[in-house]
Design a protein around this motif. Sequence first.
Motif, PDB file in Angstrom:
ATOM      1  N   THR A   1       0.812  -1.099  -0.011  1.00 27.94           N
ATOM      2  CA  THR A   1      -0.159  -0.022  -0.015  1.00 27.94           C
ATOM      3  C   THR A   1       0.851   1.282   0.001  1.00 27.94           C
ATOM      4  OG1 THR A   1      -1.662  -1.202   1.180  1.00 27.94           O
ATOM      5  CG2 THR A   1      -1.793   1.039   1.360  1.00 27.94           C
ATOM      6  N   PRO A   2       0.481   2.248  -0.732  1.00 33.02           N
ATOM      7  CA  PRO A   2       1.556   3.427  -0.862  1.00 33.02           C
ATOM      8  C   PRO A   2       1.852   4.005   0.493  1.00 33.02           C
ATOM      9  CG  PRO A   2      -0.306   3.731  -2.597  1.00 33.02           C
ATOM     10  CD  PRO A   2      -0.559   2.377  -1.610  1.00 33.02           C
ATOM     11  N   GLY A   3       3.015   4.462   0.727  1.00 36.59           N
ATOM     12  CA  GLY A   3       3.362   4.731   1.935  1.00 36.59           C
ATOM     13  C   GLY A   3       3.601   3.531   3.010  1.00 36.59           C
ATOM     14  N   GLN A   4       3.632   2.365   2.612  1.00 42.06           N
ATOM     15  CA  GLN A   4       4.128   1.296   3.578  1.00 42.06           C
ATOM     16  C   GLN A   4       5.078   0.546   2.959  1.00 42.06           C
ATOM     17  OE1 GLN A   4       2.376   0.409   6.229  1.00 42.06           O
ATOM     18  NE2 GLN A   4       0.983   2.091   6.149  1.00 42.06           N
ATOM     19  N   PHE A   5       6.325   1.326   2.845  1.00 40.88           N
ATOM     20  CA  PHE A   5       7.417   0.524   2.048  1.00 40.88           C
ATOM     21  C   PHE A   5       7.977  -0.435   3.138  1.00 40.88           C
ATOM     22  CE2 PHE A   5      12.053   0.842   2.102  1.00 40.88           C
ATOM     23  CZ  PHE A   5      12.288   0.264   0.759  1.00 40.88           C
ATOM     24  N   GLU A   6       8.010   0.108   4.438  1.00 35.98           N
ATOM     25  CA  GLU A   6       8.437  -0.898   5.680  1.00 35.98           C
ATOM     26  C   GLU A   6       7.645  -2.211   5.721  1.00 35.98           C
ATOM     27  OE1 GLU A   6      11.277  -0.209   7.415  1.00 35.98           O
ATOM     28  OE2 GLU A   6      11.573   1.662   6.365  1.00 35.98           O
ATOM     29  N   ALA A   7       6.552  -2.308   5.439  1.00 36.67           N
ATOM     30  CA  ALA A   7       5.541  -3.462   5.225  1.00 36.67           C
ATOM     31  C   ALA A   7       6.238  -4.505   4.077  1.00 36.67           C
ATOM     32  CB  ALA A   7       4.320  -3.261   4.940  1.00 36.67           C
ATOM     33  N   THR A   8       6.907  -4.062   3.057  1.00 35.50           N
ATOM     34  CA  THR A   8       7.372  -5.084   2.300  1.00 35.50           C
ATOM     35  C   THR A   8       8.706  -5.643   2.804  1.00 35.50           C
ATOM     36  OG1 THR A   8       6.473  -3.796   0.441  1.00 35.50           O
ATOM     37  CG2 THR A   8       8.409  -5.072   0.057  1.00 35.50           C
ATOM     38  N   LEU A   9       9.566  -4.683   3.516  1.00 36.39           N
ATOM     39  CA  LEU A   9      10.735  -5.037   4.110  1.00 36.39           C
ATOM     40  C   LEU A   9      10.400  -6.056   5.093  1.00 36.39           C
ATOM     41  CD1 LEU A   9      12.673  -1.783   4.503  1.00 36.39           C
ATOM     42  CD2 LEU A   9      13.166  -3.618   2.785  1.00 36.39           C
ATOM     43  N   VAL A  10       9.396  -5.959   6.060  1.00 33.49           N
ATOM     44  CA  VAL A  10       8.978  -6.959   6.804  1.00 33.49           C
ATOM     45  C   VAL A  10       8.613  -8.337   6.233  1.00 33.49           C
ATOM     46  CG1 VAL A  10       7.202  -7.594   8.718  1.00 33.49           C
ATOM     47  CG2 VAL A  10       8.436  -5.115   8.747  1.00 33.49           C
ATOM     48  N   LEU A  11       7.819  -8.128   4.918  1.00 37.91           N
ATOM     49  CA  LEU A  11       7.493  -9.202   4.460  1.00 37.91           C
ATOM     50  C   LEU A  11       8.480 -10.062   3.693  1.00 37.91           C
ATOM     51  CD1 LEU A  11       4.775 -10.559   3.766  1.00 37.91           C
ATOM     52  CD2 LEU A  11       4.795  -9.384   1.646  1.00 37.91           C
TER      53      LEU A  11
END
Length: 152
Positions: free
Chosen positions: A92-102
């Motif tokens: 989701t836009p603004g959720q770059f950190e979520a991809t790193l966690v994933l």
Amino acid sequence: MKVLRITAAVYVFHFWDYLSKSLSLISDKSREPFDEDFVRKTLIHLAVDHEHAWVGLTLDNMGQPVSFCCVQECTPMFSTERYFVVRWFYHTPGQFEATLVLMQGFEEWAKANGISHYAVTTRRSAGEAIKCFQSSRYGFKKAFLTFEKQLS
């Protein structure tokens, strides 16, 4: 944030609104048609293939999905090392950190299962994705470009 590995068809149905919207956006950016029924069946197939695929979501603190990825084995015959390729990923836009966690969740599973390499392919027109993968935060190295030809 919490990583949830999707391991059953029920999870695909439960999170289908987020998954279909995300995949539709990917389809729009790549200018490819989005066949919702085909994609749903593919995700279900990959979710239940626990040895040769990994489908995951990152959930925020409220339990809402903010990123997802689908990774599939592509080990060549007679190879002694296992290789995987990321088929879809989205945050989701603004959720770059979520991809790193994933990615960290997938990499932990991959290491525990003897997977030595994985790759992410993207299109030349995917500027945002290319910028992300060139960032040292992801840890990828640029090996080569992939070209695709559609046969009639």
